[in-house]
Design a protein around this motif. Sequence first.
Motif, PDB file in Angstrom:
ATOM      1  N   SER A 288      18.013  10.520  -4.103  1.00  0.00           N
ATOM      2  CA  SER A 288      18.532   9.841  -2.915  1.00  0.00           C
ATOM      3  C   SER A 288      17.692   8.607  -2.602  1.00  0.00           C
ATOM      4  O   SER A 288      16.539   8.495  -3.014  1.00  0.00           O
ATOM      5  CB  SER A 288      18.549  10.789  -1.715  1.00  0.00           C
ATOM      6  N   ALA A 289      18.276   7.700  -1.869  1.00  0.00           N
ATOM      7  CA  ALA A 289      17.579   6.475  -1.488  1.00  0.00           C
ATOM      8  C   ALA A 289      16.486   6.792  -0.475  1.00  0.00           C
ATOM      9  O   ALA A 289      16.652   7.669   0.371  1.00  0.00           O
ATOM     10  CB  ALA A 289      18.571   5.488  -0.891  1.00  0.00           C
ATOM     11  N   PRO A 290      15.357   6.101  -0.555  1.00  0.00           N
ATOM     12  CA  PRO A 290      14.305   6.318   0.443  1.00  0.00           C
ATOM     13  C   PRO A 290      14.844   6.032   1.843  1.00  0.00           C
ATOM     14  O   PRO A 290      15.545   5.053   2.059  1.00  0.00           O
ATOM     15  CB  PRO A 290      13.231   5.297   0.058  1.00  0.00           C
ATOM     16  N   ALA A 291      14.513   6.912   2.797  1.00  0.00           N
ATOM     17  CA  ALA A 291      15.032   6.751   4.159  1.00  0.00           C
ATOM     18  C   ALA A 291      13.959   6.993   5.204  1.00  0.00           C
ATOM     19  O   ALA A 291      14.264   7.171   6.373  1.00  0.00           O
ATOM     20  CB  ALA A 291      16.211   7.699   4.371  1.00  0.00           C
ATOM     21  N   GLY A 292      12.710   7.028   4.781  1.00  0.00           N
ATOM     22  CA  GLY A 292      11.624   7.286   5.720  1.00  0.00           C
ATOM     23  C   GLY A 292      11.366   6.095   6.631  1.00  0.00           C
ATOM     24  O   GLY A 292      11.777   4.968   6.357  1.00  0.00           O
ATOM     25  N   SER A 293      10.696   6.379   7.726  1.00  0.00           N
ATOM     26  CA  SER A 293      10.300   5.292   8.616  1.00  0.00           C
ATOM     27  C   SER A 293       8.791   5.136   8.487  1.00  0.00           C
ATOM     28  O   SER A 293       8.079   6.067   8.149  1.00  0.00           O
ATOM     29  CB  SER A 293      10.690   5.611  10.054  1.00  0.00           C
ATOM     30  N   GLY A 294       8.296   3.996   8.736  1.00  0.00           N
ATOM     31  CA  GLY A 294       6.870   3.756   8.606  1.00  0.00           C
ATOM     32  C   GLY A 294       6.607   2.640   7.636  1.00  0.00           C
ATOM     33  O   GLY A 294       7.528   1.964   7.165  1.00  0.00           O
ATOM     34  N   SER A 295       5.346   2.461   7.353  1.00  0.00           N
ATOM     35  CA  SER A 295       4.986   1.330   6.496  1.00  0.00           C
ATOM     36  C   SER A 295       4.106   1.781   5.331  1.00  0.00           C
ATOM     37  O   SER A 295       3.106   1.151   5.034  1.00  0.00           O
ATOM     38  CB  SER A 295       4.262   0.272   7.332  1.00  0.00           C
ATOM     39  N   GLN A 296       4.468   2.891   4.700  1.00  0.00           N
ATOM     40  CA  GLN A 296       3.699   3.371   3.555  1.00  0.00           C
ATOM     41  C   GLN A 296       3.803   2.368   2.414  1.00  0.00           C
ATOM     42  O   GLN A 296       4.870   1.814   2.155  1.00  0.00           O
ATOM     43  CB  GLN A 296       4.210   4.738   3.081  1.00  0.00           C
ATOM     44  N   THR A 297       2.689   2.161   1.751  1.00  0.00           N
ATOM     45  CA  THR A 297       2.676   1.283   0.583  1.00  0.00           C
ATOM     46  C   THR A 297       2.469   2.147  -0.655  1.00  0.00           C
ATOM     47  O   THR A 297       1.837   3.207  -0.587  1.00  0.00           O
ATOM     48  CB  THR A 297       1.547   0.239   0.675  1.00  0.00           C
ATOM     49  N   PRO A 298       2.969   1.727  -1.785  1.00  0.00           N
ATOM     50  CA  PRO A 298       2.817   2.515  -3.007  1.00  0.00           C
ATOM     51  C   PRO A 298       1.346   2.672  -3.399  1.00  0.00           C
ATOM     52  O   PRO A 298       0.538   1.766  -3.186  1.00  0.00           O
ATOM     53  CB  PRO A 298       3.557   1.704  -4.069  1.00  0.00           C
ATOM     54  N   LEU A 299       1.015   3.835  -3.972  1.00  0.00           N
ATOM     55  CA  LEU A 299      -0.319   4.039  -4.535  1.00  0.00           C
ATOM     56  C   LEU A 299      -0.532   3.092  -5.710  1.00  0.00           C
ATOM     57  O   LEU A 299      -1.606   2.538  -5.901  1.00  0.00           O
ATOM     58  CB  LEU A 299      -0.490   5.472  -5.037  1.00  0.00           C
ATOM     59  N   SER A 300       0.527   2.960  -6.518  1.00  0.00           N
ATOM     60  CA  SER A 300       0.485   2.059  -7.673  1.00  0.00           C
ATOM     61  C   SER A 300       1.911   1.732  -8.079  1.00  0.00           C
ATOM     62  O   SER A 300       2.862   2.390  -7.657  1.00  0.00           O
ATOM     63  CB  SER A 300      -0.266   2.702  -8.840  1.00  0.00           C
ATOM     64  N   GLN A 301       2.035   0.716  -8.882  1.00  0.00           N
ATOM     65  CA  GLN A 301       3.330   0.326  -9.440  1.00  0.00           C
ATOM     66  C   GLN A 301       3.136   0.056 -10.916  1.00  0.00           C
ATOM     67  O   GLN A 301       3.041  -1.086 -11.352  1.00  0.00           O
ATOM     68  CB  GLN A 301       3.873  -0.913  -8.715  1.00  0.00           C
ATOM     69  N   PRO A 302       3.033   1.136 -11.723  1.00  0.00           N
ATOM     70  CA  PRO A 302       2.763   0.962 -13.154  1.00  0.00           C
ATOM     71  C   PRO A 302       3.867   0.159 -13.835  1.00  0.00           C
ATOM     72  O   PRO A 302       5.039   0.268 -13.479  1.00  0.00           O
ATOM     73  CB  PRO A 302       2.707   2.379 -13.704  1.00  0.00           C
ATOM     74  N   THR A 303       3.481  -0.641 -14.799  1.00  0.00           N
ATOM     75  CA  THR A 303       4.450  -1.436 -15.553  1.00  0.00           C
ATOM     76  C   THR A 303       4.820  -0.706 -16.830  1.00  0.00           C
ATOM     77  O   THR A 303       4.117   0.209 -17.267  1.00  0.00           O
ATOM     78  CB  THR A 303       3.867  -2.819 -15.893  1.00  0.00           C
ATOM     79  N   GLY A 304       5.922  -1.084 -17.411  1.00  0.00           N
ATOM     80  CA  GLY A 304       6.355  -0.507 -18.679  1.00  0.00           C
ATOM     81  C   GLY A 304       7.038   0.843 -18.540  1.00  0.00           C
ATOM     82  O   GLY A 304       7.341   1.480 -19.536  1.00  0.00           O
TER      83      GLY A 304
END
Length: 175
Positions: free
Chosen positions: A137-153
């Motif tokens: 499902s699509a993310p639907a949370g509220s708040g301003s959490q940022t990703p721990l990481s965004q691995p490439t590849g």
Amino acid sequence: MHSFTSIVAASALIAGVSASPFKLAARATCGSAPAGSGSQTPLSQPTGITTASACQAQCDANASCLSFVFGMVNNVDECMLYAVAASAIPTQASPNLVCYDKACTGVPAVVPTTSNPTGANTGTTKRGNSKRDTCGSAPAGSGSQTPLSQPTGITTASACQAQCDANTACLSFVF
């Protein structure tokens, strides 16, 4: 006359094919108790393997491996690689061991515990909180959490999940 010859030839072909044995495609065995009746022994039993998905990676790295068994027995994680289909792996002494064909998808990446000896029950998160099933499902949370990481590849959801599973701080991922 030509059509009569064609009908006879086609009939002979059909009769020949229907009389010859053919192998039906086997359904993959993914996460069930071994129930084969043979006496097959493991190709190898790698140590230090703590999840069924890591056991699958060992199987993938071995060209002779067709299936594997994983689970926790006496507080020790067991990984056994086999050169036969999972359906042919003999019954094991412990009900905590389950088998998978090499081609199975969705193999658990959960470290087994005494209450979850196969690692298949994923009803709680790594920190023991209740887990809501929000898969796909699509993310639907509220708040301003940022990703721990965004691995490439990363090109598949399972590869993204493997990255999350490898990070003890990761509780969810978006792909």
